[in-house]
Design an enzyme around this catalytic site. Sequence first.
Site, PDB file in Angstrom:
ATOM      1  N   LYS A  53     104.587  42.009  10.844  1.00 55.20           N
ATOM      2  CA  LYS A  53     104.951  40.781  10.122  1.00 55.20           C
ATOM      3  C   LYS A  53     104.852  41.008   8.621  1.00 55.20           C
ATOM      4  O   LYS A  53     105.714  40.606   7.850  1.00 55.20           O
ATOM      5  CB  LYS A  53     104.031  39.623  10.530  1.00 55.20           C
ATOM      6  CG  LYS A  53     104.349  39.064  11.908  1.00 55.20           C
ATOM      7  CD  LYS A  53     103.261  38.111  12.390  1.00 55.20           C
ATOM      8  CE  LYS A  53     103.430  37.851  13.877  1.00 55.20           C
ATOM      9  NZ  LYS A  53     102.319  37.132  14.480  1.00 55.20           N
ATOM     10  N   GLN A  97      96.950  34.263  13.847  1.00 53.35           N
ATOM     11  CA  GLN A  97      97.331  35.065  15.013  1.00 53.35           C
ATOM     12  C   GLN A  97      96.471  34.687  16.224  1.00 53.35           C
ATOM     13  O   GLN A  97      95.244  34.616  16.125  1.00 53.35           O
ATOM     14  CB  GLN A  97      97.175  36.557  14.670  1.00 53.35           C
ATOM     15  CG  GLN A  97      97.620  37.515  15.759  1.00 53.35           C
ATOM     16  CD  GLN A  97      99.123  37.492  16.021  1.00 53.35           C
ATOM     17  OE1 GLN A  97      99.913  37.193  15.132  1.00 53.35           O
ATOM     18  NE2 GLN A  97      99.513  37.810  17.228  1.00 53.35           N
ATOM     19  N   ASP A 120     104.499  28.519  12.821  1.00 43.90           N
ATOM     20  CA  ASP A 120     104.498  28.802  14.258  1.00 43.90           C
ATOM     21  C   ASP A 120     104.988  27.591  15.061  1.00 43.90           C
ATOM     22  O   ASP A 120     105.282  27.715  16.247  1.00 43.90           O
ATOM     23  CB  ASP A 120     103.062  29.097  14.726  1.00 43.90           C
ATOM     24  CG  ASP A 120     102.788  30.577  14.894  1.00 43.90           C
ATOM     25  OD1 ASP A 120     103.708  31.296  15.277  1.00 43.90           O
ATOM     26  OD2 ASP A 120     101.632  30.976  14.655  1.00 43.90           O
TER      27      ASP A 120
HETATM   28  N1  GUN Z   1     100.257  35.632  19.619  1.00 44.94           N
HETATM   29  C1  GUN Z   1     101.299  35.992  20.404  1.00 44.94           C
HETATM   30  N2  GUN Z   1     102.436  35.387  19.980  1.00 44.94           N
HETATM   31  C2  GUN Z   1     102.111  34.645  18.900  1.00 44.94           C
HETATM   32  C3  GUN Z   1     102.859  33.818  18.024  1.00 44.94           C
HETATM   33  O1  GUN Z   1     104.076  33.615  18.164  1.00 44.94           O
HETATM   34  N3  GUN Z   1     102.145  33.236  17.028  1.00 44.94           N
HETATM   35  C4  GUN Z   1     100.815  33.412  16.866  1.00 44.94           C
HETATM   36  N4  GUN Z   1     100.211  32.785  15.872  1.00 44.94           N
HETATM   37  N5  GUN Z   1     100.092  34.184  17.659  1.00 44.94           N
HETATM   38  C5  GUN Z   1     100.737  34.798  18.668  1.00 44.94           C
END
Ligand code: GUN
Length: 284
Positions: A53, A97, A120
């Site tokens: 990311k 995350q 998100d």
């Molecule tokens: N863990 C796995 N997929 C995601 C996601 O799309 N966003 C976040 N914040 N954590 C994750």
Amino acid sequence: MTEIINGKVLAQKMQTELTEKVTQLKREKGIVPGLVVILVGDNPASQVYVRNKELAALAAGFKSETVRLSESICQEELIAVIEHYNVDDSIHGILVQLPLPKHINDKKIILAIDPKKDVDGFHPMNTGHLWSGRPLMVPCTPAGIMEMFRNYKVDLEGKHAVIIGRSNIVGKPMAQLLLDKNATVTLTHSRTRHLKEVCRHADVLIVAIGQGHFVTKEFIKEGAVVIDVGMNRDDSGKLIGDVAFDEVAEVASKITPVPGGVGPMTITMLLEQTYQAALRSVSH
Ligand code: GUN
């Protein structure tokens, strides 16, 4: 001939376009979209995602911050970090995350994020917008899948879409996005009876359960579109999807591979939503 839906190529194309939009925003409004990713603990898979990311955000010309916190941080301390970024005008997107350590209540953490910065789309305010048919911030994986449908001309109107997996991150928001496009949606899960038969009625099948090669060709109607959200490791450590790709590709009309399918699209949508949040921050 089965068409492979190439998420890697589509993601690259979208990120190139986004880089141009970011340059324009900088030039015309003096705004640089800012994203902060908060990682708690040292889950190896999460570390890889967070690094990817960060690299993608920097490549697209964003301001990118990563906050790495110890596994032992308490809930109040984590909320204080989020509140700091809620009021930082140079940050337009905050992502915490998941998964979080067990002693932290992830619902409380999501509630602490300013809904305007919740890239998100997990905050109940954004879930509400989505389910009332006015999506604002949408969870990135389902949003990326909708972009794949748009670009590969998958018509959803009146089609039967079956989703396996009812998570808040993928299955539930996916159902609503498909409904918005006038698909007839079946959301299945671990207690669903006759799963194979249900799936065999699907014009579009989306699989998000986290079990390597769970879906075999017996699940598939001839000509179905198959989307694989799975990211699993096989015994030799190789990355595999939830769908047995080789045999399902013989029956499907379109299919996503793993890797190179849904995964790269998720990051692209995260950047796109951060850019949109930055745009909204100047138009208000
Ligand atoms: N863990 C796995 N997929 C995601 C996601 O799309 N966003 C976040 N914040 N954590 C994750």
